[in-house]
Enzyme design. Structure first.
Site, PDB file in Angstrom:
ATOM      1  N   LYS A 147       0.836  -1.198   0.000  1.00 48.76           N
ATOM      2  CA  LYS A 147       0.000   0.000   0.000  1.00 48.76           C
ATOM      3  C   LYS A 147       0.870   1.247   0.000  1.00 48.76           C
ATOM      4  O   LYS A 147       1.976   1.255   0.538  1.00 48.76           O
ATOM      5  CB  LYS A 147      -0.921   0.008   1.226  1.00 48.76           C
ATOM      6  CG  LYS A 147      -1.920  -1.145   1.241  1.00 48.76           C
ATOM      7  CD  LYS A 147      -2.956  -0.987   0.135  1.00 48.76           C
ATOM      8  CE  LYS A 147      -3.926  -2.149   0.103  1.00 48.76           C
ATOM      9  NZ  LYS A 147      -3.323  -3.390  -0.413  1.00 48.76           N
ATOM     10  N   ASP A 148       0.340   2.322  -0.592  1.00 50.90           N
ATOM     11  CA  ASP A 148       1.096   3.563  -0.758  1.00 50.90           C
ATOM     12  C   ASP A 148       1.564   4.129   0.580  1.00 50.90           C
ATOM     13  O   ASP A 148       0.869   4.045   1.592  1.00 50.90           O
ATOM     14  CB  ASP A 148       0.221   4.605  -1.458  1.00 50.90           C
ATOM     15  CG  ASP A 148      -0.121   4.214  -2.882  1.00 50.90           C
ATOM     16  OD1 ASP A 148       0.566   4.648  -3.800  1.00 50.90           O
ATOM     17  OD2 ASP A 148      -1.090   3.443  -3.056  1.00 50.90           O
ATOM     18  N   LYS A 149       2.737   4.753   0.523  1.00 50.38           N
ATOM     19  CA  LYS A 149       3.283   5.413   1.708  1.00 50.38           C
ATOM     20  C   LYS A 149       2.601   6.748   1.957  1.00 50.38           C
ATOM     21  O   LYS A 149       2.235   7.064   3.093  1.00 50.38           O
ATOM     22  CB  LYS A 149       4.793   5.618   1.540  1.00 50.38           C
ATOM     23  CG  LYS A 149       5.454   6.355   2.703  1.00 50.38           C
ATOM     24  CD  LYS A 149       6.955   6.424   2.534  1.00 50.38           C
ATOM     25  CE  LYS A 149       7.604   7.115   3.724  1.00 50.38           C
ATOM     26  NZ  LYS A 149       9.091   7.091   3.641  1.00 50.38           N
TER      27      LYS A 149
END
Length: 373
Positions: free
Chosen positions: A74-76
């Site tokens: 998942k995106d930071k």
């Protein structure tokens, strides 16, 4: 260069990947059994990548990274919710560590049990909320129109800019590893860079096919016949081109194309460019696939193979696979706030698809990451 099917002047707006304006929620593949030796945690993280979150989690509760199961990265730069699995024997330590984890932007939202460890790919998809800023009223009608088309026709399933590193060029290192001019001792990093090269080739193939489809859409069968021969070196009759142009979806299915039941099912290959497959595609029952070339993959055939060949590197020794060339966003909704010039979007995408690619389809140009689009 990523191309998109709709021909309209590019639209500008402001998009920043931040926890306030970019929210991602994982949709699990199946329900948890509430029995078994694995502890399932629903975790909300902010400002952390999945790997960073796992590292902190292991340090706090005292476990090894190999004990942690997860379905996807998942995106930071977002507020993201995802599921992870741990041995159930760590339950007491997890309970005792909640406040410490929360202080590090990791909040446990729920607990469950399950028989199996979560593995990569064990998710149905992701639900997104995105806030776009500086959306001018005169662009809103155009955006509404393209969103209606996207809801019906779907979008190309490119890999997004996130796949290719900060400067968008890590696939070049993957190519160097394949060519033997670069060696990286870190096996995991080497495999990642090689897969980035595979992803780059997929994107190039998909853009090439979209360019072809634009010709079929814009020209008469006679002119398209000349253009396809000159630009794509296709040996195809004017009658075959006419039949391709009659397919109801913008993205045309060629003889030999890999097709896959959508969103789940089996892979099969088009025997010819028949209207039955084309109808199933527009009805979202199947979708064409592109090749991530590597070992143990069956190649497309006939015209589809001819179009695939420029994007095959036979030196790739990694495992190959197929990826949807086209996906259909679900539950696409929007809300415009004129006082702030904000457009709020919510939608769902299947696993492996990028929300920023949907934004690119909306603005009709590439997003490199950062702020103004």
């Amino acid at each position: 260069m990523r191309l998109y099917p709709h021909s309209f002047s590019p639209i500008s707006f402001h998009f920043a990947q931040s926890p306030r304006d970019f929210i991602v929620q994982e949709i699990p593949l199946y329900e948890w059994s509430d029995q078994g030796e694995h502890l399932i945690l629903q975790i909300r993280k902010k400002g952390l990548s999945t790997q960073e979150m796992i590292k902190i989690l292991c340090q706090v509760i005292g476990c090894k990274t190999k004990e942690v199961g997860y379905a996807g990265l998942k995106d930071k730069n977002a507020l993201t919710t995802q599921y992870i699995s741990l041995p159930y024997s760590l339950y007491a330590k997890v309970i005792a560590s909640q406040d410490t984890l929360a202080s590090k932007n990791i909040k446990i939202l729920s607990f469950a049990r399950h028989h199996n460890k979560i593995r990569i790919g064990h998710l149905k998809g992701n639900a997104f909320f995105i806030r776009l800023k500086k959306v001018m009223p005169h662009d809103l009608c155009k955006l509404e129109s393209i969103m209606q088309k996207i809801s019906i026709e779907g979008i190309p399933n490119y890999f997004g800019f996130q796949r290719f590193g900060k400067f968008g060029d890590n696939f070049l290192e993957g190519k160097q590893i394949i060519d033997g001019s670069k060696k990286i001792r870190d096996r995991q990093l080497s495999e990642f860079l090689i897969s980035s090269y595979q992803s780059h080739l997929f994107n190039q193939w998909l853009a090439h096919r979209i360019k072809l489809c634009k010709i079929l859409q814009a020209f008469s069968p006679k002119d398209a016949h000349m253009a396809l021969g000159d630009q794509f070196h296709l040996t195809i009759s004017a009658q075959e081109i006419k039949l391709l142009a009659q397919q109801p979806h913008f993205f045309k299915i060629f003889q030999g194309d890999a097709l896959h039941h959508y969103p789940y099912g089996k892979l099969f290959f088009a025997q010819d460019a028949n209207m039955q497959d084309a109808q199933r595609f527009i009805q979202k029952d199947i979708s064409p696939c592109g090749l991530l070339y590597g070992k143990k993959t069956t190649l497309p055939t006939d015209l589809a193979l001819h179009l695939q060949m420029p994007f095959i590197d036979p030196k790739i020794g990694a495992i190959g696979s197929y990826r949807f060339a086209w996906v259909f966003p679900q539950k696409l909704k929007y809300h415009y706030i004129p006082q702030k010039a904000h457009l709020e979007l919510s939608f769902e995408l299947p696993k492996g698809s990028y929300a920023t690619i949907l934004l690119e389809a909306l603005c009709n140009h590439e997003i490199k990451g950062g702020d103004d689009v």
